[in-house]
Design an enzyme around this catalytic site. Structure first.
Site, mmCIF file in Angstrom:
data_model
loop_
_atom_site.group_PDB
_atom_site.id
_atom_site.type_symbol
_atom_site.label_atom_id
_atom_site.label_comp_id
_atom_site.label_asym_id
_atom_site.label_seq_id
_atom_site.Cartn_x
_atom_site.Cartn_y
_atom_site.Cartn_z
ATOM 1 N N ARG A 1 0.853 -1.194 0.000
ATOM 2 C CA ARG A 1 0.000 0.000 0.000
ATOM 3 C C ARG A 1 0.887 1.243 0.000
ATOM 4 O O ARG A 1 2.116 1.140 0.044
ATOM 5 C CB ARG A 1 -0.932 -0.003 1.215
ATOM 6 N N THR B 1 3.117 4.116 1.077
ATOM 7 C CA THR B 1 3.984 4.255 2.257
ATOM 8 C C THR B 1 4.524 5.669 2.424
ATOM 9 O O THR B 1 5.122 5.981 3.447
ATOM 10 C CB THR B 1 5.195 3.310 2.152
ATOM 11 N N TRP C 1 12.805 3.717 -10.844
ATOM 12 C CA TRP C 1 12.053 3.482 -12.078
ATOM 13 C C TRP C 1 12.816 4.003 -13.298
ATOM 14 O O TRP C 1 12.786 3.381 -14.362
ATOM 15 C CB TRP C 1 10.671 4.122 -11.988
ATOM 16 N N SER D 1 6.099 -1.704 -18.064
ATOM 17 C CA SER D 1 5.121 -0.620 -17.928
ATOM 18 C C SER D 1 3.863 -1.114 -17.211
ATOM 19 O O SER D 1 3.295 -0.423 -16.355
ATOM 20 C CB SER D 1 4.750 -0.073 -19.314
ATOM 21 N N HIS E 1 4.568 -1.463 -13.522
ATOM 22 C CA HIS E 1 4.599 -0.122 -12.938
ATOM 23 C C HIS E 1 3.165 0.390 -12.714
ATOM 24 O O HIS E 1 2.846 0.924 -11.645
ATOM 25 C CB HIS E 1 5.363 0.805 -13.894
ATOM 26 N N ARG F 1 -2.090 9.815 -12.055
ATOM 27 C CA ARG F 1 -1.264 8.790 -12.670
ATOM 28 C C ARG F 1 -1.855 8.245 -13.975
ATOM 29 O O ARG F 1 -1.116 7.760 -14.831
ATOM 30 C CB ARG F 1 -1.059 7.621 -11.693
ATOM 31 N N CYS G 1 12.671 1.939 0.442
ATOM 32 C CA CYS G 1 11.537 1.581 1.309
ATOM 33 C C CYS G 1 11.458 0.059 1.392
ATOM 34 O O CYS G 1 11.316 -0.615 0.375
ATOM 35 C CB CYS G 1 10.253 2.155 0.717
ATOM 36 N N CYS H 1 8.286 -1.526 0.025
ATOM 37 C CA CYS H 1 8.298 -1.456 -1.444
ATOM 38 C C CYS H 1 9.303 -2.457 -2.008
ATOM 39 O O CYS H 1 9.077 -3.068 -3.048
ATOM 40 C CB CYS H 1 8.658 -0.049 -1.915
#
Length: 442
Positions: A171, A173, A184, A226, A229, A261, A368, A371
């Site tokens: 989720r 963070t 990325w 992609s 992502h 996004r 993270c 993550c």
């Protein structure tokens, strides 16, 4: 109606969005369409898959979150408390999983501890049957085999720990900004096959990427990354920290974050393309599940946790899901990949594998830890799906009894494969939720 006025988006979280009008119909390089996937996933597959992933075999994942970044010196770790991962005390992990449940024959499972010790010492216990000795040696060799698409963690490292995925959900963070962008950007810039004239796919306002002149394999690779992502961004938007007080934390969908996004105007046309790539990724991983059924369907294969009755039930549910995956009417045709000149195809396939392996290594640079956990799991899951698709001939030759020497999956790969697909399946389901929210806001 399709709105083209940027002012139609209310940055307070209200308003409508254009992305849902664009993400419909036929998908490039596929015979499938978005509506077929939505109906199949949201009402048939997603509920069963969710049930499967709540079982002990699939909820515990062993991971080393302390590996240093291999590409740049960076000791910066996210200081936000929601970035933390809480590992499991070893006594909470079922005995069967701790004792090496990546072993599949019934005999090997019953002698799991001896097998694990044999593997660790590089020797095989002479008290085991000849068949099991051969299987142990085969598992050992397989760990370094050339069919791997991922840089797998050494699960015997003192730094590797079990994590309960249900207690550490993916989720939002708060991990963002230059550090997240660097990850990325490194994945896209250094590892993705893409047209040379596209420099930074993440730069805001970038025009849609033109794919003319790019072969189907390289196009597929870019679209997988992609799509991954996009899926991760949907999870962060759907489980956003909406309220943080001393008494409670409230997580839920953040429409503004989602629109920023994926809205067509705000992303200058890129948002709907990203979502179509998510559906492409869904088809690739669904195809892998449909292909791997013979591996799991053997009588000797066990999802071993030590609880025999539960293990049988979970295997039956797993087989039900795989048969459901096989029944999907419009599968991606992986034969369209690497179908040209054999020498060129082999070279391209190896390039494909090494690029993806590099991406799996970049996950050790994520600051993270939560993550990093989910990034490592999802790249390993996608890597396992690719390994399955490129091993179709070996899977077809798997014997009904005895070890499968030519094609093997470790428990880590199995857990990653199904949890990674669970994340993508959840993303497709969350898209319907965002559609409904936006529709009700009009």
């Amino acid at each position: 109606a399709v709105f083209h006025n940027p002012l139609a988006v209310d940055f307070g979280g209200l308003g409508t969005s254009r992305w849902c009008h664009q993400v419909t119909g036929h998908l490039d390089d596929c015979t499938c369409d978005v509506e077929t996937i939505d109906a199949f996933n949201n009402y048939k597959l997603f509920p069963r898959l969710n049930e499967l992933l709540e079982n002990d075999y699939f909820r515990y994942y062993k991971v080393n979150l302390k590996k240093p970044c291999p590409f740049w010196n960076d000791n910066s770790h996210c200081g936000i408390r929601d970035c933390a991962v809480k590992p499991c005390p070893s006594d909470e992990v079922p005995d069967g999983i701790r004792s090496g449940s990546y072993k599949y024959s019934e005999e090997a499972n019953s002698l799991a501890e001896e097998c694990e010790e044999a593997k660790r010492l590089g020797a095989v216990d002479g008290s085991l049957s000849e068949e099991t000795q051969q299987a142990v040696l085969q598992w050992t060799r397989h760990d370094d085999s050339s069919d791997s698409f991922c840089e797998a963690d050494d699960i015997y490292s003192p730094d590797a720990e079990y994590v309960d995925l249900l207690l550490n959900p993916e989720r939002y963070t708060g991990y963002k900004g230059p550090d997240a962008w660097k990850i990325w950007n490194s994945i896209y810039e250094e590892n993705c096959f893409k047209p040379h004239n596209v420099k930074r796919p993440l730069t805001s306002g970038r025009v849609p990427i033109p794919f003319s002149g790019v072969c189907v394999e390289k196009r597929a690779f870019y679209r997988l990354i992609s799509g991954l992502h996009a899926s991760i961004n949907i999870h962060l938007s759907a489980r956003y920290l909406l309220q943080d007080t001393w008494s409670e934390k409230k997580w839920g969908p953040n429409v503004t974050e989602f629109q920023q996004r994926f809205d067509e105007v705000l992303t200058r046309g890129e948002g709907p393309r990203r979502l179509k790539n998510l559906y492409f990724l869904y088809l690739i991983e669904l195809r892998a599940l449909s292909k791997v059924l013979p591996f799991f369907d053997r009588p000797g294969f066990q999802l071993y946790t030590g609880n025999r009755s539960q293990d049988v039930e979970v295997k039956n549910l797993l087989l039900e899901i795989l048969r459901l995956a096989k029944s999907f009417p419009l599968h991606f045709d992986e034969n369209s990949l690497f179908a040209g000149n054999k020498k060129e195809a082999a070279k391209l396939k190896e390039e494909f594998r090494l690029h993806f392996k590099n991406i799996s290594k970049i996950m050790d640079c994520v600051g993270c830890f939560k993550c990093r956990l989910w990034g490592k799991l999802q790249t390993q899951g996608l890597g396992t799906a690719l390994k399955i698709l490129f091993s179709e001939n070996l899977i077809e030759k798997i014997p009904e009894s005895g070890p499968s020497y030519r094609f093997q999956l470790t428990r880590q790969e199995i857990v990653a494969l199904f949890n990674a697909f669970g994340r993508i399946s959840t993303s497709v389901r969350e898209l319907e939720n965002f559609r409904n929210i936006l529709r009700n806001m009009r």
